[in-house]
Design a protein around this motif. Sequence first.
Motif, PDB file in Angstrom:
ATOM      1  N   ALA A 262     -47.081  43.145  37.083  1.00  0.00           N
ATOM      2  CA  ALA A 262     -45.690  43.573  37.300  1.00  0.00           C
ATOM      3  C   ALA A 262     -45.663  44.860  38.139  1.00  0.00           C
ATOM      4  CB  ALA A 262     -44.982  43.774  35.957  1.00  0.00           C
ATOM      5  N   VAL A 263     -46.595  45.764  37.871  1.00  0.00           N
ATOM      6  CA  VAL A 263     -46.645  47.031  38.623  1.00  0.00           C
ATOM      7  C   VAL A 263     -47.052  46.751  40.079  1.00  0.00           C
ATOM      8  CG1 VAL A 263     -47.836  49.259  38.817  1.00  0.00           C
ATOM      9  CG2 VAL A 263     -47.073  48.444  36.584  1.00  0.00           C
ATOM     10  N   MET A 264     -48.013  45.838  40.262  1.00  0.00           N
ATOM     11  CA  MET A 264     -48.425  45.518  41.645  1.00  0.00           C
ATOM     12  C   MET A 264     -47.274  44.854  42.403  1.00  0.00           C
ATOM     13  SD  MET A 264     -52.495  44.660  41.450  1.00  0.00           S
ATOM     14  CE  MET A 264     -52.358  43.134  40.578  1.00  0.00           C
ATOM     15  N   ALA A 265     -46.499  44.019  41.691  1.00  0.00           N
ATOM     16  CA  ALA A 265     -45.351  43.362  42.343  1.00  0.00           C
ATOM     17  C   ALA A 265     -44.288  44.395  42.719  1.00  0.00           C
ATOM     18  CB  ALA A 265     -44.770  42.303  41.409  1.00  0.00           C
ATOM     19  N   LEU A 266     -44.098  45.388  41.857  1.00  0.00           N
ATOM     20  CA  LEU A 266     -43.148  46.466  42.180  1.00  0.00           C
ATOM     21  C   LEU A 266     -43.567  47.168  43.465  1.00  0.00           C
ATOM     22  CD1 LEU A 266     -42.565  48.197  38.717  1.00  0.00           C
ATOM     23  CD2 LEU A 266     -40.745  47.334  40.209  1.00  0.00           C
ATOM     24  N   ARG A 267     -44.851  47.435  43.574  1.00  0.00           N
ATOM     25  CA  ARG A 267     -45.351  48.134  44.777  1.00  0.00           C
ATOM     26  C   ARG A 267     -45.179  47.267  46.015  1.00  0.00           C
ATOM     27  NH1 ARG A 267     -49.693  50.420  41.768  1.00  0.00           N
ATOM     28  NH2 ARG A 267     -51.275  49.099  42.754  1.00  0.00           N
ATOM     29  N   ASP A 268     -45.499  45.968  45.860  1.00  0.00           N
ATOM     30  CA  ASP A 268     -45.316  45.054  47.008  1.00  0.00           C
ATOM     31  C   ASP A 268     -43.867  45.063  47.473  1.00  0.00           C
ATOM     32  OD1 ASP A 268     -47.940  44.389  46.994  1.00  0.00           O
ATOM     33  OD2 ASP A 268     -47.695  42.470  45.933  1.00  0.00           O
ATOM     34  N   ALA A 269     -42.955  45.279  46.506  1.00  0.00           N
ATOM     35  CA  ALA A 269     -41.531  45.290  46.855  1.00  0.00           C
ATOM     36  C   ALA A 269     -41.046  46.686  47.254  1.00  0.00           C
ATOM     37  CB  ALA A 269     -40.717  44.761  45.673  1.00  0.00           C
ATOM     38  N   GLY A 270     -41.990  47.647  47.378  1.00  0.00           N
ATOM     39  CA  GLY A 270     -41.625  48.944  47.947  1.00  0.00           C
ATOM     40  C   GLY A 270     -41.403  50.083  46.969  1.00  0.00           C
ATOM     41  N   THR A 271     -41.663  49.872  45.656  1.00  0.00           N
ATOM     42  CA  THR A 271     -41.498  50.966  44.688  1.00  0.00           C
ATOM     43  C   THR A 271     -42.851  51.632  44.447  1.00  0.00           C
ATOM     44  OG1 THR A 271     -39.709  49.775  43.584  1.00  0.00           O
ATOM     45  CG2 THR A 271     -40.766  51.533  42.326  1.00  0.00           C
ATOM     46  N   SER A 272     -42.897  52.966  44.551  1.00  0.00           N
ATOM     47  CA  SER A 272     -44.137  53.695  44.306  1.00  0.00           C
ATOM     48  C   SER A 272     -44.325  53.849  42.796  1.00  0.00           C
ATOM     49  CB  SER A 272     -44.085  55.055  45.007  1.00  0.00           C
ATOM     50  OG  SER A 272     -45.314  55.722  44.879  1.00  0.00           O
ATOM     51  N   ALA A 273     -45.001  52.877  42.174  1.00  0.00           N
ATOM     52  CA  ALA A 273     -45.233  52.876  40.719  1.00  0.00           C
ATOM     53  C   ALA A 273     -46.717  52.630  40.493  1.00  0.00           C
ATOM     54  CB  ALA A 273     -44.416  51.766  40.058  1.00  0.00           C
ATOM     55  N   TRP A 274     -47.326  53.416  39.594  1.00  0.00           N
ATOM     56  CA  TRP A 274     -48.789  53.426  39.459  1.00  0.00           C
ATOM     57  C   TRP A 274     -49.149  53.467  37.988  1.00  0.00           C
ATOM     58  CZ3 TRP A 274     -51.083  52.903  44.169  1.00  0.00           C
ATOM     59  CH2 TRP A 274     -50.299  53.214  45.285  1.00  0.00           C
ATOM     60  N   LEU A 275     -50.189  52.719  37.613  1.00  0.00           N
ATOM     61  CA  LEU A 275     -50.448  52.567  36.175  1.00  0.00           C
ATOM     62  C   LEU A 275     -51.701  53.307  35.718  1.00  0.00           C
ATOM     63  CD1 LEU A 275     -52.938  50.285  35.445  1.00  0.00           C
ATOM     64  CD2 LEU A 275     -51.337  48.892  36.772  1.00  0.00           C
ATOM     65  N   THR A 276     -51.688  53.602  34.419  1.00  0.00           N
ATOM     66  CA  THR A 276     -52.878  54.122  33.753  1.00  0.00           C
ATOM     67  C   THR A 276     -52.948  53.518  32.354  1.00  0.00           C
ATOM     68  OG1 THR A 276     -54.142  56.096  33.148  1.00  0.00           O
ATOM     69  CG2 THR A 276     -51.757  56.261  32.940  1.00  0.00           C
ATOM     70  N   MET A 277     -54.164  53.433  31.807  1.00  0.00           N
ATOM     71  CA  MET A 277     -54.372  52.901  30.455  1.00  0.00           C
ATOM     72  C   MET A 277     -55.429  53.746  29.769  1.00  0.00           C
ATOM     73  SD  MET A 277     -54.610  48.844  31.337  1.00  0.00           S
ATOM     74  CE  MET A 277     -55.789  49.087  32.634  1.00  0.00           C
ATOM     75  N   ASP A 278     -55.298  53.883  28.454  1.00  0.00           N
ATOM     76  CA  ASP A 278     -56.296  54.646  27.701  1.00  0.00           C
ATOM     77  C   ASP A 278     -57.150  53.687  26.871  1.00  0.00           C
ATOM     78  OD1 ASP A 278     -55.770  57.517  28.430  1.00  0.00           O
ATOM     79  OD2 ASP A 278     -53.760  56.759  28.065  1.00  0.00           O
ATOM     80  N   ALA A 279     -57.652  54.167  25.745  1.00  0.00           N
ATOM     81  CA  ALA A 279     -58.503  53.300  24.930  1.00  0.00           C
ATOM     82  C   ALA A 279     -57.614  52.418  24.063  1.00  0.00           C
ATOM     83  CB  ALA A 279     -59.445  54.157  24.097  1.00  0.00           C
ATOM     84  N   GLY A 280     -56.888  51.528  24.722  1.00  0.00           N
ATOM     85  CA  GLY A 280     -55.964  50.642  24.034  1.00  0.00           C
ATOM     86  C   GLY A 280     -55.322  49.711  25.037  1.00  0.00           C
ATOM     87  N   PRO A 281     -54.462  48.791  24.578  1.00  0.00           N
ATOM     88  CA  PRO A 281     -53.920  47.760  25.467  1.00  0.00           C
ATOM     89  C   PRO A 281     -52.654  48.172  26.217  1.00  0.00           C
ATOM     90  CG  PRO A 281     -53.229  47.335  23.228  1.00  0.00           C
ATOM     91  CD  PRO A 281     -54.089  48.562  23.171  1.00  0.00           C
ATOM     92  N   ASN A 282     -52.089  49.346  25.898  1.00  0.00           N
ATOM     93  CA  ASN A 282     -50.772  49.692  26.452  1.00  0.00           C
ATOM     94  C   ASN A 282     -50.880  50.238  27.873  1.00  0.00           C
ATOM     95  OD1 ASN A 282     -49.600  48.917  23.997  1.00  0.00           O
ATOM     96  ND2 ASN A 282     -50.255  50.875  23.114  1.00  0.00           N
ATOM     97  N   VAL A 283     -49.804  50.022  28.630  1.00  0.00           N
ATOM     98  CA  VAL A 283     -49.816  50.379  30.058  1.00  0.00           C
ATOM     99  C   VAL A 283     -48.775  51.478  30.280  1.00  0.00           C
ATOM    100  CG1 VAL A 283     -49.468  49.496  32.401  1.00  0.00           C
ATOM    101  CG2 VAL A 283     -50.537  48.047  30.663  1.00  0.00           C
ATOM    102  N   LYS A 284     -49.180  52.551  30.967  1.00  0.00           N
ATOM    103  CA  LYS A 284     -48.295  53.677  31.258  1.00  0.00           C
ATOM    104  C   LYS A 284     -48.120  53.752  32.756  1.00  0.00           C
ATOM    105  CE  LYS A 284     -50.578  54.899  27.294  1.00  0.00           C
ATOM    106  NZ  LYS A 284     -51.916  55.200  26.778  1.00  0.00           N
ATOM    107  N   VAL A 285     -46.885  53.873  33.205  1.00  0.00           N
ATOM    108  CA  VAL A 285     -46.618  53.784  34.640  1.00  0.00           C
ATOM    109  C   VAL A 285     -45.933  55.063  35.128  1.00  0.00           C
ATOM    110  CG1 VAL A 285     -45.494  52.444  36.442  1.00  0.00           C
ATOM    111  CG2 VAL A 285     -46.423  51.286  34.433  1.00  0.00           C
TER     112      VAL A 285
END
Length: 318
Positions: A262-285
Amino acid sequence: MANATATVHPNIALVKYWGKRNGPLNLPAVPSLSLTLDTFTTRTTVNWGSNADRAELDGRPATAGEGKRIFEFLDLIDPARPPCAVTTANDFPTAAGLASSSSGFAALAVAGAAAAGKDLNAQALSVLARQGSGSASRSLWGGFVEWKMGEREDGLDSVGVPVAPQDHWDVAMVVAVVSDAKKAIGSRPAMRLSAETSPYYDVWVKTAAADVDVARQAVLDRDLDTLGRVMEQSTHKMHATMTTCTPPVFYAQPGTLACIHAVMALRDAGTSAWLTMDAGPNVKVLCAAADAERVQAALAPHAAVVHRLGPGGAPVLS
Ligand code: PMV
């Protein structure tokens, strides 16, 4: 007898801490750089002088393991301390996907030192908090914070340093909570396993300082694309050291992958959104505050809950 209460925000690493060069002192193998978050807090009260060591977490008595970690930490402030009573509570759900150990040990350091009558500055508190949990060394300041890995054996130069204040940059951190299942392995043993068994660990360690240099400059320049690129690569490199462990450490769930796409699709559509993850399954953008609603909407179908947070401030003592 004295008591003090500290209210402290958690932080999320943009360039990650993963791996230790000294276990007991929590001295890192790499430098890291984080953003302190607003809204969510840990509030901790320490009574310095009680009839016995007693700790309460989120309204329930601490387990033996939790109590041991808390009271051994207070021993660092004064090995000859009196028995203490500690009450601590997070105002965010424990399953919010946020590093509660970062705000937890920073709050215990701030409240514990004040209750003990020790007037420590933020850097001394950061050195202290680091010994409870590495990420806690970065929660002593608001905004963007670097944790210098340092060189000294005693760890006195392994300390947080503020990079830019809370109001420096109008960004948002959107947190997609994918799963609140208890993680199979905690960050401490997973870090150890990465160092001992991953063939990628050396590359991770060798490239981290350059990532922090790029990220620090990008924060100062308010350059979201440059920061985002180095931030995502730091996350993927860290997770590569985990998935290549023997046995492998794999935190991602199906929803994690859906959020990444979803984050990569946002970027393809022109939104500067970038993800990070820690020692767990959750995604922070990380994104511009003006784009946060769009990012939230893109993640919502794949997550149980989506939180929108911004840059937070420094600890408050009362
Ligand atoms: O210090 P700990 O045990 O909270 O380790 C934190 C490790 C990561 O969250 C994965 C990365 C980081 O820099 O916070």
